[in-house]
Design a protein around this motif. Sequence first.
Motif, PDB file in Angstrom:
ATOM      1  N   CYS A   1       4.100   6.716  -0.261  1.00  0.00           N
ATOM      2  CA  CYS A   1       4.395   6.001   1.038  1.00  0.00           C
ATOM      3  C   CYS A   1       5.798   5.507   1.023  1.00  0.00           C
TER       4      CYS A   1
ATOM      5  N   CYS B   1       6.050   1.527   0.745  1.00  0.00           N
ATOM      6  CA  CYS B   1       5.849   0.738  -0.389  1.00  0.00           C
ATOM      7  C   CYS B   1       5.533   1.457  -1.965  1.00  0.00           C
TER       8      CYS B   1
ATOM      9  N   CYS C   1      -0.548  -1.910   4.834  1.00  0.00           N
ATOM     10  CA  CYS C   1       0.643  -1.247   4.951  1.00  0.00           C
ATOM     11  C   CYS C   1       0.795  -0.366   6.387  1.00  0.00           C
TER      12      CYS C   1
ATOM     13  N   CYS D   1      -0.496   5.612   4.235  1.00  0.00           N
ATOM     14  CA  CYS D   1      -0.483   4.770   2.950  1.00  0.00           C
ATOM     15  C   CYS D   1      -1.959   4.293   2.475  1.00  0.00           C
TER      16      CYS D   1
HETATM   17 ZN   LIG Z   1       2.677   1.877   2.067  1.00  0.00          ZN
END
Ligand SMILES: [Zn+2]
Length: 245
Positions: free
Chosen positions: A139, A142, A163, A158
Amino acid sequence: MSETIRVFAGDCTTTFEGSRSRTQRGRVVVVVKPDRTVLVHDADGYQPVSWLTRPDSLTVETDRSGFGLIARADEQVLRVRSHETSGWAEYPATEAGVPVGSHPQTGEPLVRVGGAVVGLDTETRYGLPAGATVIDETCDDCGLPKISAECGAVFELCVDRACESLDDAVRDRFDGEWTCPDCGSPLSIIRRGGRLLAGCSAYPDCETAFSIPAGVVVDDCDCGLPVFETARGRRCLDGTCAQFE
Ligand SMILES: [Zn+2]
Ligand SMILES: [Zn+2]
Ligand SMILES: [Zn+2]
């Protein structure tokens, strides 16, 4: 992870009462799993010389003279008593899964186990949508692994739904896209009772709603609803549709 495997080693007498009653003595290693399953291993082969899977009860005693275990399941009893002890220990244990990367914050390894991606060192657990696969990408926001999930179309998201949410992606793509076969109102993408649904926007006047199958839209049904290609073949969004062939 709070689960542990306990290991006991030494010269032991093992007795089993039940369908295959017998007594054995040797230098063995006894493995006790978090679900209380007891496995007594000797020097030979991969198979335990004696075992009891998920017993109803398990008593373990250790003192200066050694260790003793009694496991019971119905009329089956497994007893292990040490004569001379090599030692015993307790180790943290997790399920073993397919490695899918590491956690960008904690650094712990992440593995896929059944329908989830879990961390080996903490309580980290990301549930996956039905039929989702973990892909070899991370991702941008993150750093966690990404998944590919089919829900009307293929979405790459993700693994952490906090997220990036599959619900939001499906809503962006399909909200208002299909028409209620009962009243002609647009179908909204909603989550109800833990399931992602295409539900009539005239609710509660019209209660028509269809669970969205894991698959991609490939065609239109004669009833006007979309046809999905799923792992079990093609089907109308309405799983009970009489017009679908
Ligand atoms: Zn993420
Ligand atoms: Zn309707
Ligand atoms: Zn149909």
